[in-house]
Design a protein around this motif. Structure first.
Motif, PDB file in Angstrom:
ATOM      1  N   TYR A 103       0.658  -1.204   0.120  1.00 15.01           N
ATOM      2  CA  TYR A 103      -0.021   0.196  -0.044  1.00 15.01           C
ATOM      3  C   TYR A 103       0.760   1.223  -0.011  1.00 15.01           C
ATOM      4  CZ  TYR A 103      -3.768   3.193   0.869  1.00 15.01           C
ATOM      5  OH  TYR A 103      -4.750   4.356   0.462  1.00 15.01           O
ATOM      6  N   ALA A 104       2.163   1.054   0.750  1.00 18.35           N
ATOM      7  CA  ALA A 104       2.839   2.390   0.604  1.00 18.35           C
ATOM      8  C   ALA A 104       3.319   2.931  -1.021  1.00 18.35           C
ATOM      9  CB  ALA A 104       4.092   1.960   1.579  1.00 18.35           C
ATOM     10  N   HIS A 105       3.746   1.413  -1.685  1.00 15.33           N
ATOM     11  CA  HIS A 105       3.765   1.901  -2.996  1.00 15.33           C
ATOM     12  C   HIS A 105       2.466   2.464  -4.029  1.00 15.33           C
ATOM     13  CE1 HIS A 105       7.238  -1.257  -2.953  1.00 15.33           C
ATOM     14  NE2 HIS A 105       7.801  -0.316  -2.675  1.00 15.33           N
ATOM     15  N   VAL A 106       1.522   1.825  -3.500  1.00 15.28           N
ATOM     16  CA  VAL A 106       0.191   2.305  -4.431  1.00 15.28           C
ATOM     17  C   VAL A 106       0.225   3.602  -3.991  1.00 15.28           C
ATOM     18  CG1 VAL A 106      -2.429   1.975  -4.299  1.00 15.28           C
ATOM     19  CG2 VAL A 106      -0.737  -0.043  -4.314  1.00 15.28           C
ATOM     20  N   LYS A 107       0.126   4.320  -2.698  1.00 15.95           N
ATOM     21  CA  LYS A 107      -0.154   5.603  -2.500  1.00 15.95           C
ATOM     22  C   LYS A 107       0.973   6.416  -3.168  1.00 15.95           C
ATOM     23  CE  LYS A 107      -0.051   5.956   1.999  1.00 15.95           C
ATOM     24  NZ  LYS A 107      -0.365   6.398   3.245  1.00 15.95           N
ATOM     25  N   ALA A 108       2.353   6.085  -2.990  1.00 20.03           N
ATOM     26  CA  ALA A 108       3.068   6.809  -3.801  1.00 20.03           C
ATOM     27  C   ALA A 108       2.784   6.757  -5.243  1.00 20.03           C
ATOM     28  CB  ALA A 108       4.492   6.216  -3.434  1.00 20.03           C
ATOM     29  N   ALA A 109       2.569   5.737  -5.970  1.00 23.38           N
ATOM     30  CA  ALA A 109       2.165   5.733  -7.457  1.00 23.38           C
ATOM     31  C   ALA A 109       1.002   6.688  -7.794  1.00 23.38           C
ATOM     32  CB  ALA A 109       2.113   4.029  -7.763  1.00 23.38           C
ATOM     33  N   ALA A 110      -0.006   6.534  -7.039  1.00 21.75           N
ATOM     34  CA  ALA A 110      -1.267   7.130  -7.159  1.00 21.75           C
ATOM     35  C   ALA A 110      -1.070   8.584  -7.273  1.00 21.75           C
ATOM     36  CB  ALA A 110      -2.310   7.054  -6.092  1.00 21.75           C
ATOM     37  N   LYS A 111      -0.198   9.153  -6.233  1.00 23.39           N
ATOM     38  CA  LYS A 111       0.242  10.601  -6.373  1.00 23.39           C
ATOM     39  C   LYS A 111       0.833  10.862  -7.466  1.00 23.39           C
ATOM     40  CE  LYS A 111       2.053  13.982  -3.089  1.00 23.39           C
ATOM     41  NZ  LYS A 111       2.967  14.204  -2.014  1.00 23.39           N
TER      42      LYS A 111
END
Ligand code: GDP
Ligand code: MN
Length: 379
Positions: free
Chosen positions: A163-171
């Motif tokens: 989820y840390a990757h997902v949040k960073a990528a979404a941004k």
């Protein structure tokens, strides 16, 4: 207008996309100095308007300043897809755990910006699209509403589970969308978007194409044009206010109006020929434009015959005829010219051409068949 990677990076960086700071060098000594300032291992990257630089040997790791100078001297001056490398980007090297693709294009079918996202990044996306299209997720974005947070998250979830990757990528998706719409881009892509072993998400490459129609109102973008990196005939055409695209055939085409130019190219193909260019001399013509057009077309040694196809509306056919006569007096055209013109001041145009020993046809099919035949005989 294509931007260089270092220019595209600056736009992404300004929007907050995480990427390392680098600098551009035109000589090995400059590259060495940048590498020394950055410290550690760096990547030396050819700055040309072409993808696949990695495969072509235009992206190299250097462990210290001496190696940076050595790699830069190899890459500077090298040819990639027919383009000469004049500058290299020197950036700190990243450790890579995974490589993904994130891109936005203006899609004509849906008339919207469309995200294309794939966990199969690093390689040519065209290759992925051809072989394993199921590995690419597409998402059209309503330009009135913009990219919604849940859409950015959905895209990011196709790339990562953490989820840390997902949040960073979404941004990063949101930032990429802002750069795309805020700069009138027709394409903006990050390939690869990487994760590092220590858990960061970083953009390692950037490609942006700006719609030429954006440039009149955005002088800050217009100055980014690098004419030394563009097709010389297209640069000359732009200066002469001609809309010109170089192609691979041998039938040069001088036409007024983009629609007629397209139809002319279709007809050249229909009669078995290959157009050497797309050229629209514009609605209102003057003799100077015709001279410039002929100079640009005859500079291409592949051109074996030239077709003028002029439909006189606002364009005066006598202006075009004068341009042809003046051009043939100024320099040797060297290949046969077939002229088809009809419309405004047609009688005067024919008189001018006949006076110079040239003929004008009024039938488009006949003219195209003739020019294709002449090109075939000369080839
Ligand atoms: P392109 O081939 O023109 O798209 O150039 P890229 O900038 O995408 O680089 C091509 C490849 O070089 C990438 O897919 C990476 O595998 C590799 N590369 C680029 N930058 C780095 C870096 O900082 N570290 C490492 N280890 N590899 C890199
Ligand atoms: Mn790339």
């Amino acid at each position: 207008m294509n931007l260089h990677e270092y220019q595209a990076r600056a736009l992404l960086k300004a929007a907050g996309v995480p990427m390392f700071d680098g600098d551009v060098a035109a000589t090995p000594t400059e590259a060495e100095a940048i590498a020394r300032r950055l410290g550690g291992t760096v990547v030396i990257k050819a700055q040309v308007h072409a993808g696949g630089r990695g495969k072509a040997g235009g992206v190299k790791l250097a462990r210290n300043p001496a190696e940076a100078a050595e790699e830069a001297s190899q890459i500077l001056g090298m040819q990639i897809k027919g383009l000469t490398v004049h500058k290299v980007l020197v950036v700190p090297a990243a450790d890579i755990a995974t490589e993904s693709y994130v891109g936005l294009i203006m899609d004509r079918e849906t008339q919207r910006p469309v995200f294309m996202v794939s966990a199969a990044g690093g390689v040519d996306i065209e290759e992925v699209a051809a072989r394993t299209p199921e590995k690419i997720t597409r998402l059209p974005v309503d330009p009135v509403i913009g990219l919604l947070p849940h859409q950015a998250l959905t895209l990011a979830f196709t790339l990562y589970r953490d989820y840390a990757h997902v949040k960073a990528a979404a941004k990063i998706m949101e930032q990429l969308y802002t750069v795309f719409t805020g700069n009138g881009a027709s394409l903006a892509e990050i390939n690869p978007l990487v994760t590092t072993p220590d858990g960061r998400v970083l953009a390692l490459d950037a490609k942006i194409v700006i719609d030429d129609n954006e440039l009149d109102r955005r002088p800050d973008l217009a100055v980014l044009r690098d004419e030394s990196a563009e097709e010389p005939s297209e640069v000359a055409a732009r200066r002469a206010n001609l809309t010109f695209i170089k192609l691979d055939g041998n039938v040069g085409c001088v036409v007024n109006g983009a629609g007629l130019a397209m139809a002319t190219m279709d007809l050249v193909k229909y009669y078995g020929g290959e157009p050497a260019n797309f050229l629209d001399i514009g609605g209102s013509s003057n003799p100077e434009k015709v001279i410039a057009a002929l100079k640009i077309i005859t500079a291409d040694s592949h051109v074996k015959a030239i077709l003028f196809n002029i439909f006189g509306g606002i364009t005066r056919t006598d202006d075009v005829a004068n341009g042809i006569v003046q051009a043939t007096k100024q320099f040797k055209v060297g290949v046969p010219i077939v002229i088809r013109l009809t419309g405004t001041n047609e009688a005067e145009a024919i008189r001018i051409l006949n006076g110079a020993g040239m003929k004008a046809l009024s039938d488009m099919d006949e003219a195209v068949q003739q020019v294709v035949e002449l090109a075939r005989e000369a080839a």
